[in-house]
Design a protein around this motif. Sequence first.
Motif, PDB file in Angstrom:
ATOM      1  N   TYR A 154      -2.298   1.315   7.046  1.00  0.00           N
ATOM      2  CA  TYR A 154      -0.917   1.069   7.485  1.00  0.00           C
ATOM      3  C   TYR A 154      -0.901   0.194   8.747  1.00  0.00           C
ATOM      4  O   TYR A 154      -1.431   0.598   9.786  1.00  0.00           O
TER       5      TYR A 154
ATOM      6  N   ARG B 290      -4.125   9.398  -2.313  1.00  0.00           N
ATOM      7  CA  ARG B 290      -3.322   8.159  -2.353  1.00  0.00           C
ATOM      8  C   ARG B 290      -2.616   7.913  -1.037  1.00  0.00           C
ATOM      9  O   ARG B 290      -2.645   6.826  -0.488  1.00  0.00           O
TER      10      ARG B 290
ATOM     11  N   ARG C 229       0.826  -1.220   0.000  1.00  0.00           N
ATOM     12  CA  ARG C 229       0.000   0.000   0.000  1.00  0.00           C
ATOM     13  C   ARG C 229       0.850   1.255   0.000  1.00  0.00           C
ATOM     14  O   ARG C 229       0.627   2.180  -0.760  1.00  0.00           O
ATOM     15  N   LEU C 230       1.858   1.272   0.867  1.00  0.00           N
ATOM     16  CA  LEU C 230       2.693   2.465   0.958  1.00  0.00           C
ATOM     17  C   LEU C 230       3.508   2.640  -0.326  1.00  0.00           C
ATOM     18  O   LEU C 230       3.567   3.737  -0.891  1.00  0.00           O
TER      19      LEU C 230
ATOM     20  N   THR D  73       2.838   1.663  -3.273  1.00  0.00           N
ATOM     21  CA  THR D  73       1.934   2.087  -4.343  1.00  0.00           C
ATOM     22  C   THR D  73       1.624   3.581  -4.235  1.00  0.00           C
ATOM     23  O   THR D  73       1.601   4.293  -5.242  1.00  0.00           O
ATOM     24  N   ALA D  74       1.418   4.052  -3.014  1.00  0.00           N
ATOM     25  CA  ALA D  74       1.162   5.489  -2.821  1.00  0.00           C
ATOM     26  C   ALA D  74       2.399   6.296  -3.212  1.00  0.00           C
ATOM     27  O   ALA D  74       2.286   7.358  -3.844  1.00  0.00           O
TER      28      ALA D  74
ATOM     29  N   ALA E 231      -3.344   5.012   1.860  1.00  0.00           N
ATOM     30  CA  ALA E 231      -2.303   4.082   2.330  1.00  0.00           C
ATOM     31  C   ALA E 231      -2.205   4.130   3.850  1.00  0.00           C
ATOM     32  O   ALA E 231      -2.061   3.099   4.505  1.00  0.00           O
TER      33      ALA E 231
END
Lengths: 211, 211
Positions: free
Chosen positions: B102, B94, A94-95, A97-98, B98
């Motif tokens: 997290y 975005r 997720r991170l 991708t951000a 995320a």
Amino acid sequence: MAKKHNIPVETIKRTITYIRYLEREKQKGVKIISSRDITSLLNIPPAQFRKDLSFFGEFGKRGVGYNVDILIETLKQLLGLDRKVKAIVVGAGRLGTALVQYPGFLEINVEIIGAFDNDSKKIGQSIKGIDIYDIKNIKKFIIKNNVKIALLCVPSDSAQIVANILIEAGIKSILNFAPVVLILPEGINIANVDMASEIGSIIYRMKETVQ
Amino acid sequence: MAKKHNIPVETIKRTITYIRYLEREKQKGVKIISSRDITSLLNIPPAQFRKDLSFFGEFGKRGVGYNVDILIETLKQLLGLDRKVKAIVVGAGRLGTALVQYPGFLEINVEIIGAFDNDSKKIGQSIKGIDIYDIKNIKKFIIKNNVKIALLCVPSDSAQIVANILIEAGIKSILNFAPVVLILPEGINIANVDMASEIGSIIYRMKETVQ
């Protein structure tokens, strides 16, 4: 223009904030800007702003304001941000991708040219035009594209192993998001960003304030 | 157990890293851990680890190791992380998206209970079970849920305005991701995370190393 060395890291970081702000003003068509405009929007004390700039030399004329284009270009040049720098994101969670899509990097000429993961479901996909590659091929990619910077967003227990591979391949700077301290050879630049530590430390301060 | 004040912020941040590591070992079923185990995985010099812990008092017995459960609970208690703390994410772009997901926050008992945006396409959606609400209702939500912490991920030019609203509603701590310096009343805790500044500063250091 010779006072370039031993610039405090906080000055460097604020200068990057100035550049990003100036880039946005430039987009709006602003040609000349006063230090008051800059400092009031960014909430920086004017004396702080002048002191920061003084590390880099003399800019603008008193009462005339700064030429936005020239100020941006000069600051970028002094910080080594005048040429495009290629970077990769390692770990397309997720991170990661951000970060691939984070607009602030382009403002300082940092271009993410690829992302890497070991998850077969992610490999072959792309995020806003940036491909996710198999981490097995990362060394070849770094060498071929002469990449010097990696954003490390892999889980903690593989961060050191992956960092070693990156450095072997020629990476010189790592922005580490894993909550571990990496052991790196001399000459490698590292910055650590740990969101949980940041928030934990403000909770601690909040507790101290309340008591 | 009385040396609680004036703990350096770097000690606080490292201690949070210790807690997160210990939580992961606990999940694996580890009951007793040596300081060598902790320091070798985290790449922390053992002397640093002992010094960090010494700010909080006496722990464990030499040669016996630490009871993982007790060490986690004691450290969390000392940092104010023993009770669940509710937080919100403001700006569901975005990065905000995320952050909602997290996993590091839950390890230190920080629970994201909602996200806010002004984009009608995002409002009403949810990210892994966390709803995105209309930013118009943020004040009511903060008061009703007694939220004290906000992660601010809105664009730079609205960061100050949104921060003012948050503080009016009772937010005491802000983790700010917008590249501006926020003006905040006394007693409000702030930490700034600017990814572009972090990467820009390592590029500058890389340039200095090469020359």
